[in-house]
Scaffold this motif. Structure first.
Motif, PDB file in Angstrom:
ATOM      1  N   ILE A  73      44.554  31.192  12.210  1.00 51.37           N
ATOM      2  CA  ILE A  73      43.352  30.467  12.649  1.00 51.37           C
ATOM      3  C   ILE A  73      42.127  31.053  11.970  1.00 51.37           C
ATOM      4  O   ILE A  73      41.253  30.326  11.496  1.00 51.37           O
ATOM      5  CB  ILE A  73      43.222  30.501  14.180  1.00 51.37           C
ATOM      6  CG1 ILE A  73      44.312  29.639  14.819  1.00 51.37           C
ATOM      7  CG2 ILE A  73      41.843  30.018  14.626  1.00 51.37           C
ATOM      8  CD1 ILE A  73      44.323  29.654  16.321  1.00 51.37           C
ATOM      9  N   GLU A  74      42.068  32.368  11.912  1.00 53.01           N
ATOM     10  CA  GLU A  74      40.932  33.001  11.239  1.00 53.01           C
ATOM     11  C   GLU A  74      40.860  32.582   9.779  1.00 53.01           C
ATOM     12  O   GLU A  74      39.784  32.422   9.226  1.00 53.01           O
ATOM     13  CB  GLU A  74      41.035  34.523  11.329  1.00 53.01           C
ATOM     14  CG  GLU A  74      40.745  35.064  12.728  1.00 53.01           C
ATOM     15  CD  GLU A  74      40.797  36.573  12.780  1.00 53.01           C
ATOM     16  OE1 GLU A  74      41.012  37.196  11.722  1.00 53.01           O
ATOM     17  OE2 GLU A  74      40.624  37.138  13.877  1.00 53.01           O
ATOM     18  N   ALA A  75      42.022  32.395   9.179  1.00 58.60           N
ATOM     19  CA  ALA A  75      42.042  32.012   7.768  1.00 58.60           C
ATOM     20  C   ALA A  75      41.879  30.510   7.583  1.00 58.60           C
ATOM     21  O   ALA A  75      41.867  30.020   6.466  1.00 58.60           O
ATOM     22  CB  ALA A  75      43.348  32.464   7.131  1.00 58.60           C
ATOM     23  N   GLY A  76      41.795  29.785   8.680  1.00 60.71           N
ATOM     24  CA  GLY A  76      41.633  28.329   8.594  1.00 60.71           C
ATOM     25  C   GLY A  76      42.935  27.606   8.345  1.00 60.71           C
ATOM     26  O   GLY A  76      42.937  26.420   8.029  1.00 60.71           O
ATOM     27  N   PHE A  91      45.232  26.053  10.045  1.00 65.03           N
ATOM     28  CA  PHE A  91      45.474  25.562  11.398  1.00 65.03           C
ATOM     29  C   PHE A  91      46.879  25.002  11.553  1.00 65.03           C
ATOM     30  O   PHE A  91      47.482  25.122  12.616  1.00 65.03           O
ATOM     31  CB  PHE A  91      44.420  24.517  11.774  1.00 65.03           C
ATOM     32  CG  PHE A  91      43.012  25.022  11.634  1.00 65.03           C
ATOM     33  CD1 PHE A  91      42.098  24.371  10.821  1.00 65.03           C
ATOM     34  CD2 PHE A  91      42.593  26.169  12.295  1.00 65.03           C
ATOM     35  CE1 PHE A  91      40.795  24.837  10.682  1.00 65.03           C
ATOM     36  CE2 PHE A  91      41.297  26.639  12.157  1.00 65.03           C
ATOM     37  CZ  PHE A  91      40.395  25.977  11.343  1.00 65.03           C
ATOM     38  N   GLN A 112      33.249  29.104  13.109  1.00 69.40           N
ATOM     39  CA  GLN A 112      34.134  28.185  12.405  1.00 69.40           C
ATOM     40  C   GLN A 112      33.676  26.743  12.595  1.00 69.40           C
ATOM     41  O   GLN A 112      33.982  25.884  11.774  1.00 69.40           O
ATOM     42  CB  GLN A 112      35.577  28.371  12.888  1.00 69.40           C
ATOM     43  CG  GLN A 112      36.191  29.643  12.361  1.00 69.40           C
ATOM     44  CD  GLN A 112      37.649  29.777  12.727  1.00 69.40           C
ATOM     45  OE1 GLN A 112      38.064  29.314  13.778  1.00 69.40           O
ATOM     46  NE2 GLN A 112      38.432  30.406  11.881  1.00 69.40           N
ATOM     47  N   ARG A 146      36.379  29.382   2.782  1.00 67.05           N
ATOM     48  CA  ARG A 146      36.800  27.987   2.975  1.00 67.05           C
ATOM     49  C   ARG A 146      35.642  27.041   2.733  1.00 67.05           C
ATOM     50  O   ARG A 146      35.799  25.967   2.153  1.00 67.05           O
ATOM     51  CB  ARG A 146      37.320  27.796   4.402  1.00 67.05           C
ATOM     52  CG  ARG A 146      38.691  28.304   4.616  1.00 67.05           C
ATOM     53  CD  ARG A 146      39.380  27.571   5.745  1.00 67.05           C
ATOM     54  NE  ARG A 146      38.633  27.573   6.994  1.00 67.05           N
ATOM     55  CZ  ARG A 146      38.550  28.612   7.793  1.00 67.05           C
ATOM     56  NH1 ARG A 146      39.117  29.754   7.477  1.00 67.05           N
ATOM     57  NH2 ARG A 146      37.884  28.523   8.935  1.00 67.05           N
TER      58      ARG A 146
END
Lengths: 448, 758
Positions: free
Chosen positions: A69-72, A74, B520, B558
C-alpha cells in the motif's frame, strides 16, 4: 552403549547434534521475516514479491500488504489480504487496509464494503465515523442513516447524533427523531442541553404543549431545580406562543428555588413579554422577604427597560438603608430620578446617605436643588459632569442646572464649563423640563 | 399637440440615451474584477475571510480576480469603476452601519444596474428583526428579495422545497436545520431555487434560501457549506460555479485567463521545500551511517528523473556550519550538487527557516528568546556535573558527529540570531545565486511555514528579483472536497502572493509518519482537480525530508510517473508565478462580437472559453495565437509568447480541432515543450522550443499535407547540430505529431516545411 566405546558414542553425539540443528533451524517464513525487518522497504517488497506463498505467514502477509500500500501497489495488497481472509484470517485491520487500498484506487463502493465489514467485526466509533463519512461522500443518506440508527442514541458521539438528527429530519422520520432527542436529552453528554431545547421546540412546533411542559418539568426536577435549565426552556415556550406553560414553568422554578428565581424575570422580558415579566417579578417579590444582593441588578434593569418602578419600590421597602451598599442605592435612586423626577426622592430620604450622593452626584445635585441648597447642588453637578452619564442623564443635569439660574452657583457652572463640552450643551438645553416616560407595555400590567 | 409630441420625443430620447451608454460600455470593456466585501470588525484581514478561503477559487476559475474591501472601515468607492464585474459578500452578522452600506450598494452602477452583480452569501449585513429602512429595502429589492416580517423560528416540521432540477447539492445534499431565519422572500417566485415553508403554512409563506435574480444572487448560510468534523473540513452544498457563473454571466462569450494549461497541456511543476534537508534518515542497523534528507532527495527523487524539472529550495542556515551544525558541510555540498543539475532551478526559503511568518514579521525584533533552553544552565541543580559533562563531551567528541545546530525559538528552526528581514530575503537569495552562478533561470523564494509573510518581506523578495511563491493551503487533509483548495493568489491591492496550486506533504512529516493515507490522497486530488473541470495545474510539493521515508518517497515517485503518463507540460515554478501574475494583470478589450485584444498579460499564455463546443478560434482573424485545444466543454487558446498584445478571434465552428486553420499554415494542438517563439509564414513554420525528455508537438494543418521537419540544437539564429530530419504526412483531418529530442532545458529550433503545391 558404553562410554569406553568411542565410536558409537561419537556417532550418537553427532546424530543428536544433527537432530538438534534440524529442529532449531528456523522455518523459511521466520527466516524471511528476520531478513525483511533488516531490509530497505523497497528491497523488502521485492523480496516478498519473489517469495513463495507458503513462506508467508499471516504476520508477514500483513507487513507485505502494508508495504504494498505504501508503494501504491494496491492490487498486490488486495491479493495478499484477500488470500489471508480466505485462510480464515479476517480482522478489522485487514478490512481497513482493504478499504484504504480501495479508496486510493478510486473505488468508493469497495471502500464502503470493506469499512462495513470492519465495522461488523468490531464496531468502534472511529470505524463508524469513517464509514459514515464514506456514505456521505458517496451520497448514500439511507445507508448513513441506517448505520447511525444501528447504535443506541445514547452511545452516539455528539457529532453523530447531530448528523443522525439531520438525516431523520431530511427523511421526515419524526418518531425516530423524537426518540433520538429524548435519548440525548436524558443522557449526560455535552449535547444534553441542546437536545432538550431541540426536543421541546419540536413538541411545541407540533402543538404538543402539554407534553413539552411535562418533559420540561421532569428535567427541571432531575436537574435539582437548576434555574439554567428553565432559562433555556422558557424562551422556547414563549417563542411558540405557549405563554401559560411558560409561566407555569417559571412559577415551578419560584417554588423550588425562590431566592434564585429572579433570573427568570429577564427571560420573559428578553422575549418581548413585558407584562408577564412584571407579573412574575411581583410574584417573586411576594415570595421573598429579603432581596438577595445579586437580584438588585436584575430589578434595576427591569425598571430601566420598562419604566415601571413598582417592583423596585417594593424591593427597597423591604430593605433597610444600612443593608445596602452605596452603589446599589444610587442605581435604584437613579431610576426614580429618571422616571419620576427629583420629588420622588423624598420617599427615600433615609437612603440618601452621603456616600450614596457621592457615588452618584447627579442624585446629590437633584436632592440638594430640591432642598434649595444651590451651592451643594452646583458642586454635585460639577462632580457629575466629570463622570460618565447617558444622554438622558445629561438632560436631567441641564434641567437641574437651570433651577440654579440667577444664583452665584449658576455663574460658577457657566464659567466653569469648558466651551464645546457636554456640560456647555446641557446648560443651553437645561430650560426644558424633561422626565423619562415609561415604555408602553405590550400586554396589560400594573404600572407604578 | 406639437408641444405634446415634443415632450414625448424628449422623454423617449432620455430613455434611450443611458441604455445606449450601457450597451456601449458592455461593448468596450470586459470587467473581470470582483469586490470582496468583508467586515473588518469580524474578519481580521482579507486572508482570514470566508470569501478568500472558499469563494475566491471558484471566482478565479471563472476568470475573476478579487479586490478586498472592508465595508466597515474603508471608504466605499463611488462611483464604482466599470472594471468591477461584481461584488461578493459573506457576512455572518449585521453590519454596524448597515444603512451606509445599503445606500452605497443601491447607488453602485445605478446607471447600468445589469453591469454589476451583487452576490450575497450568508447574512445580508442588514438587521433581520426590524423593517428595513429605505436604502436597506432598496438593497434587498436589488437582490430580488423582500422582507416580510421579523425573523422567524423554524422547527423540524418545516418543509423544504426546490425548483428546477432536484437539489442534490454540489458535494453533499442540503439538510435543513431548525433555528431562527430571516424572513426574506423572492419578489419573483420563479427566482427562488430553494425554499423552506414553516409547518402548517403554504408555499406563499415560504422563506427563500437561494434566490437568483440576475445579475444578482442570494444564498442563505445553511445552503453554502456544511462542516463535517469526520472529514476535518467542509462539503459544498451550493454549486459555487453555477451560482457565481449564472450571476456574473453576461449575454456574450467572455475569455477567461487560464493558469492551469500551457500549449494545450496541463501544467506540471514541482517544488521541494527545505524541511528535513539535514534530517538523518532512520537507520536500519546500528552501524549504518545515516544519510541526510538532502542526500536521499538527490539519489531517489531528483537524479532518477532527469526529464522532470524541479525547483529546489534551501535555507542558507542549512549550508552554514555556524547555524546548521556540522551536517551543514554535507548540506552545502548537496545543495551545489543538486542545483547544478540541468533539471533543477534555484530557490530559497530564507536563512533560518521561518515557521510562523505572521508572528515573526511584527517589528521591532530584538534578540530572539529561545523557547528551548540551553542544555546547560547555571541555574540547574548539579550544574557542575552538567558543565563537566559538556566539557568532556567536547574533549572526546567524535569529529564526524554533527555539532549541535542553533536552537529553535518556536518561530524559526534556527532561532538564536535576531530576525532580520534583509538576511531572510535578499541576502539569502544572493547566497543561493552565488552557489550556482551559471543558472539562468529566475530564482524563486519559497515561503515556508504558515506562508503569511508581511508586506516588507514580500517587497524585499521582489526587489531582489526573485519570484515569490507559497502559502495557501499546504496540507492534504482527509477531505477531498473542493473547499480544501486555495485560490490562485492573495492580493493586498498592491502586490500579489502566488499560492501553492495544490497541497503537499507539510504536516505529514515526522516520525512516526502521520496519516500516510491522507498524503496518498494527493494522487486522487490531482485527478479530481482535472476532471470534470480543470481547476488547478498539477503541482507536486514536498519537502527534502520526504525522501527519508519509504512511504512518502513512494508517493512522490508515483506522482512523478503520473505527471509523465498523463501528458503534462513540465515547467519551473517561477514560470508558473509569471503566469499567475499575468492572470492578475491581464485585460481583454473587445474589438468585435467574438474578438478581443489581450493587453497586460505578462507571462500568461492561455485563454479559455467555457461552453464553447460550437466555437473555434479563427487563426486568420487572430494575431499572436498558436492554436487551440478542446478539453471537456472548454476551448483552450495557446498564445504566442512573442506577441505582446495578441488578438483572439472566434468563429462559429464546431470542428473537433477547435481551430480554423488557413491553408498552408499550422495550428498548435498541444505540446509538452514550451514554445519560446513561433514564426509562421505560408508553408513554413519555425518554432523555438525548450523542455525535457521526449518532446511531443502536435498540430493541425492541411489534410494529407506532407511536411519536412528539421530539428536543430540551439536558437533559430544559431547553426547548431541537427538533431532530427523527418518526413511526416498529416492524416485526413490534418493532424500531425512531431517527436522532438531535447537536451534538458536547452533551446531547440523546429522547422516545419510544408510541401505546398507550386
Amino acid at each position: 552403549m558404553r562410554f569406553d566405546q568411542p565410536l558409537p558414542f561419537a556417532l550418537a553425539i553427532c546424530t543428536f547434534a544433527g537432530l538438534a540443528l534440524a529442529l532449531l533451524h528456523p522455518k523459511p517464513s521466520v527466516r524471511i521475516e528476520g531478513e525483511i525487518a533488516m531490509m530497505e522497504p523497497s528491497v523488502a517488497l521485492q523480496r516478498l514479491d519473489a517469495a513463495d506463498d507458503i513462506d508467508i505467514q499471516p504476520n508477514l502477509a500483513l507487513t507485505y500488504a502494508a508495504l504494498a500500500i505504501e508503494a501504491g501497489e494496491f492490487d498486490v495488497a488486495k491479493t495478499v489480504l484477500t488470500r489471508l481472509q480466505s485462510q480464515g484470517q479476517d480482522t478489522p485491520e485487514i478490512e481497513l487496509m482493504l478499504a484504504n487500498a480501495a479508496r486510493l484506487s478510486g473505488n468508493p463502493k469497495s471502500e464502503m464494503d470493506h469499512l462495513a465489514a470492519a465495522y461488523a467485526i468490531t464496531p468502534t466509533v472511529t470505524l463508524r465515523q469513517q464509514l459514515g463519512l464514506a456514505y456521505r461522500a458517496d451520497r448514500q443518506p439511507a445507508q448513513e442513516r441506517a448505520l447511525l440508527l444501528s447504535v443506541s442514541g445514547v452511545d452516539l458521539t455528539s457529532h453523530d447524533a447531530r448528523r443522525l438528527a439531520d438525516l431523520l429530519r431530511q427523511s421526515r422520520q419524526f418518531v425516530l427523531l423524537e426518540a433520538l432527542y429524548l435519548d440525548r436529552a436524558d443522557g449526560d453528554g455535552p449535547d444534553a442541553d441542546d437536545a432538550k431545547q431541540l426536543f421541546i421546540n419540536h413538541l411545541l412546533e407540533g402543538g404538543r404543549l402539554t407534553e413539552a411542559h411535562q418533559h420540561a418539568m421532569r428535567w427541571f426536577a432531575a436537574s435539582r431545580q437548576d434555574q439554567h435549565m428553565l432559562q433555556t426552556a422558557i424562551p422556547a415556550f414563549l417563542n411558540w406562543g405557549a405563554l401559560d406553560e411558560a409561566m407555569s414553568l417559571a412559577l415551578s422554578g419560584l417554588q423550588a428555588a425562590p431566592t434564585k428565581a429572579y433570573q427568570l424575570i429577564v427571560v420573559f422580558l428578553d422575549t418581548g413579554q413585558q407584562g408577564s415579566a412584571l407579573a412574575f417579578q411581583q410574584a417573586w417579590l411576594d415570595h421573598n422577604g429579603d432581596i438577595p444582593p445579586e437580584a438588585w441588578p436584575v430589578l434595576i434593569d427591569i425598571a430601566e427597560r420598562t419604566g415601571y418602578l413598582a417592583g423596585l419600590r417594593t424591593a427597597i421597602s423591604k430593605t433597610a438603608p444600612e443593608a445596602l451598599p452605596a452603589d446599589t442605592i444610587s442605581a435604584v435612586m437613579l431610576q426614580f430620578l429618571r422616571y419620576q423626577g427629583p420629588a420622588s426622592l423624598y420617599s427615600f430620604s433615609a437612603y440618601l446617605r452621603r456616600d450614596v450622593l457621592q457615588h452618584q452626584p447627579l442624585i446629590g445635585a437633584a436632592w440638594a436643588a430640591d432642598q434649595s441648597n444651590q451651592i451643594n447642588s452646583a458642586a454635585f453637578l460639577i462632580a457629575a459632569a466629570k463622570g460618565e452619564m447617558t444622554e438622558w442623564d445629561w438632560l436631567i443635569w441641564g434641567n437641574i442646572a437651570a433651577t440654579l439660574k440667577g444664583s452665584s452657583a449658576y455663574q460658577t457652572l457657566l464659567t466653569g464649563a469648558p466651551a464645546q463640552s457636554r456640560a456647555s450643551s446641557a446648560l443651553q438645553l437645561g430650560f426644558m423640563a424633561i422626565r423619562k416616560q415609561p415604555v408602553p407595555p405590550l400586554s396589560a400590567g400594573k404600572g407604578d | 399637440m406639437s408641444r405634446m409630441l415634443l415632450i414625448l420625443f424628449c422623454f423617449l430620447v432620455s430613455q434611450i440615451g443611458p441604455a445606449t451608454a450601457c450597451e456601449a460600455e458592455k461593448a468596450q470593456t470586459t470587467a473581470r474584477t470582483i469586490l470582496g466585501l468583508y467586515d473588518g470588525g469580524r474578519e481580521n484581514s482579507p486572508a482570514d475571510t470566508r470569501l478568500h478561503r472558499f469563494i475566491e477559487l471558484p471566482l478565479n476559475h471563472l476568470g475573476y480576480r478579487v479586490r478586498y474591501l472592508d465595508v466597515s472601515r474603508d471608504d466605499l468607492p463611488q462611483p464604482v469603476d466599470p472594471s468591477i464585474a461584481g461584488a461578493v459578500s459573506w457576512f455572518d452578522a449585521p453590519l454596524p452601519d448597515s444603512e451606509r452600506f445599503a445606500a452605497w450598494a443601491v447607488a453602485a452602477r445605478s446607471d447600468c444596474p445589469d453591469a454589476i452583480s451583487f452576490i450575497v452569501l450568508g447574512e445580508t449585513g442588514l438587521f433581520a428583526d426590524h423593517k428595513p429602512r429605505d436604502a436597506e429595502a432598496d438593497y434587498l429589492h436589488r437582490l430580488g428579495l423582500g422582507w416580510t416580517a421579523r425573523s422567524i423560528l423554524l422547527g423540524d416540521l418545516t418543509d423544504v422545497s426546490h425548483t428546477g432540477l432536484p437539489l442534490r447539492g454540489f458535494e453533499s445534499d442540503f439538510v435543513f436545520r431548525p433555528g431562527r431565519y430571516a424572513s426574506l422572500r423572492a419578489l419573483t417566485a420563479t427566482d427562488a431555487a430553494l425554499s423552506v415553508i414553516p409547518a402548517g403554512k403554504q408555499a406563499g409563506d415560504s422563506i427563500d434560501l437561494i434566490v437568483q435574480h440576475h445579475p444578482n444572487a442570494y444564498v442563505h448560510q445553511s445552503a453554502t457549506l456544511d462542516a463535517d468534523s469526520r472529514a476535518e473540513g467542509y462539503f459544498w452544498i451550493m454549486d459555487p460555479f453555477a451560482i457565481l457563473g449564472a450571476a456574473l454571466a453576461r449575454d456574450k462569450q467572455t475569455p477567461i485567463a487560464d493558469v492551469t494549461t500551457l500549449n494545450g497541456r496541463r501544467i506540471y511543476f514541482e517544488t521541494v521545500g527545505p524541511e528535513g534537508w539535514l534530517a538523518p534518515a532512520p537507520a536500519r542497523t546500528f552501524d549504518e551511517e545515516p544519510r541526510l534528507g538532502a542526500e536521499n532527495l538527490a539519489a531517489t527523487l531528483i537524479m532518477p528523473f532527469p526529464d522532470l524539472p524541479v525547483t529546489v529550495s534551501v535555507v542558507t542556515g542549512d549550508l552554514d556550519e555556524t547555524i546548521g551544525g556540522k551536517s551543514a558541510q554535507i548540506g552545502r555540498r548537496m545543495a551545489v550538487s543538486i542545483l547544478t543539475l540541468p533539471q533543477t532551478a534555484v530557490a530559497t526559503s530564507g536563512r533560518s527557516l521561518v515557521r510562523h511568518w505572521a508572528a515573526i514579521s511584527k517589528p521591532p525584533q530584538t534578540a530572539a528568546t529561545p523557547f528551548v533552553k540551553d542544555t546547560v544552565s547555571l541555574d540547574q541543580p548539579n550544574r557542575l556535573l552538567a558543565v563537566l559533562g559538556r566539557n568532556l563531551r567536547q574533549a572526546f567528541a567524535d569529529p564526524y558527529a554533527p555539532d549541535e545546530p542553533q536552537l529553535s525559538d518556536g518561530l524559526r528552526q534556527y532561532g538564536q540570531d535576531p530576525f532580520v528581514t534583509g538576511a531572510e530575503t535578499a541576502d539569502a537569495i544572493e547566497t543561493v545565486r552565488t552557489l550556482v552562478p551559471n543558472k539562468h533561470v529566475r530564482p524563486l523564494f519559497l515561503w515556508s511555514g504558515d506562508g503569511r509573510p508581511a508586506q516588507d518581506a514580500q517587497a524585499a523578495v521582489r526587489q531582489a528579483g526573485a519570484a515569490a511563491f507559497g502559502g495557501g493551503i499546504t496540507k492534504v487533509g482527509a477531505s477531498l472536497s473542493m473547499s480544501a483548495l486555495s485560490s490562485f493568489f492573495l492580493s493586498d491591492g498592491q502586490q500579489i502572493q502566488v499560492y501553492h496550486a495544490l497541497p503537499g506533504d507539510l504536516g505529514n512529516l515526522g516520525y512516526p509518519l502521520k496519516d500516510v493515507y491522507a498524503l496518498q490522497g494527493l494522487g486522487l486530488m490531482v485527478l479530481q482537480t482535472n476532471q470534470p473541470m480543470r481547476l488547478k495545474p498539477f503541482q507536486l510539493a514536498y519537502s527534502a525530508g520526504t525522501a527519508n521515508q519509504f512511504a512518502t518517497r513512494s508517493i512522490i515517485e508515483r506522482l512523478k510517473h503520473l505527471a509523465v503518463s498523463t501528458g503534462t507540460i513540465p515547467i519551473f515554478a517561477a514560470r508558473y508565478v509569471e503566469i499567475v501574475e499575468g492572470f492578475s494583470s491581464v485585460e481583454f478589450n473587445p474589438e468585435g462580437a467574438l474578438k478581443w485584444r489581450v493587453t497586460g498579460r505578462g507571462g500568461l499564455q492561455t485563454l479559455r472559453f467555457d461552453d464553447a463546443q460550437a466555437l473555434s478560434v479563427d487563426l486568420a482573424e487572430s494575431a499572436g495565437v498558436l492554436g487551440a485545444r478542446r478539453i471537456n466543454r472548454s476551448l483552450y487558446i495557446a498564445l504566442d509568447p512573442g506577441t505582446v498584445e495578441p488578438v483572439v478571434a472566434l468563429t462559429p465552428d464546431a470542428s473537433p480541432s477547435g481551430m480554423k486553420v488557413l491553408a498552408g499554415r499550422i495550428g498548435l494542438l498541444d505540446s509538452n515543450l514550451e514554445i519560446l517563439s513561433a514564426t509562421r509564414t505560408p508553408c513554413l513554420s519555425v518554432l523555438e522550443v525548450t523542455g525535457w525528455g521526449k518532446g511531443e508537438i502536435s498540430f493541425y494543418g492541411d489534410p494529407g499535407a506532407g511536411y519536412l521537419v528539421n530539428i536543430v540544437a540551439g536558437a533559430r539564429q544559431s547553426a547548431g547540430l541537427v538533431l532530427g530530419h523527418i518526413k511526416l504526412v498529416a492524416d485526413a483531418s490534418g493532424y500531425v505529431a512531431v517527436t522532438v529530442p531535447t537536451r534538458h532545458g536547452k533551446v531547440e529550433t523546429v522547422s516545419l516545411h510544408q510541401q505546398c503545391p507550386g
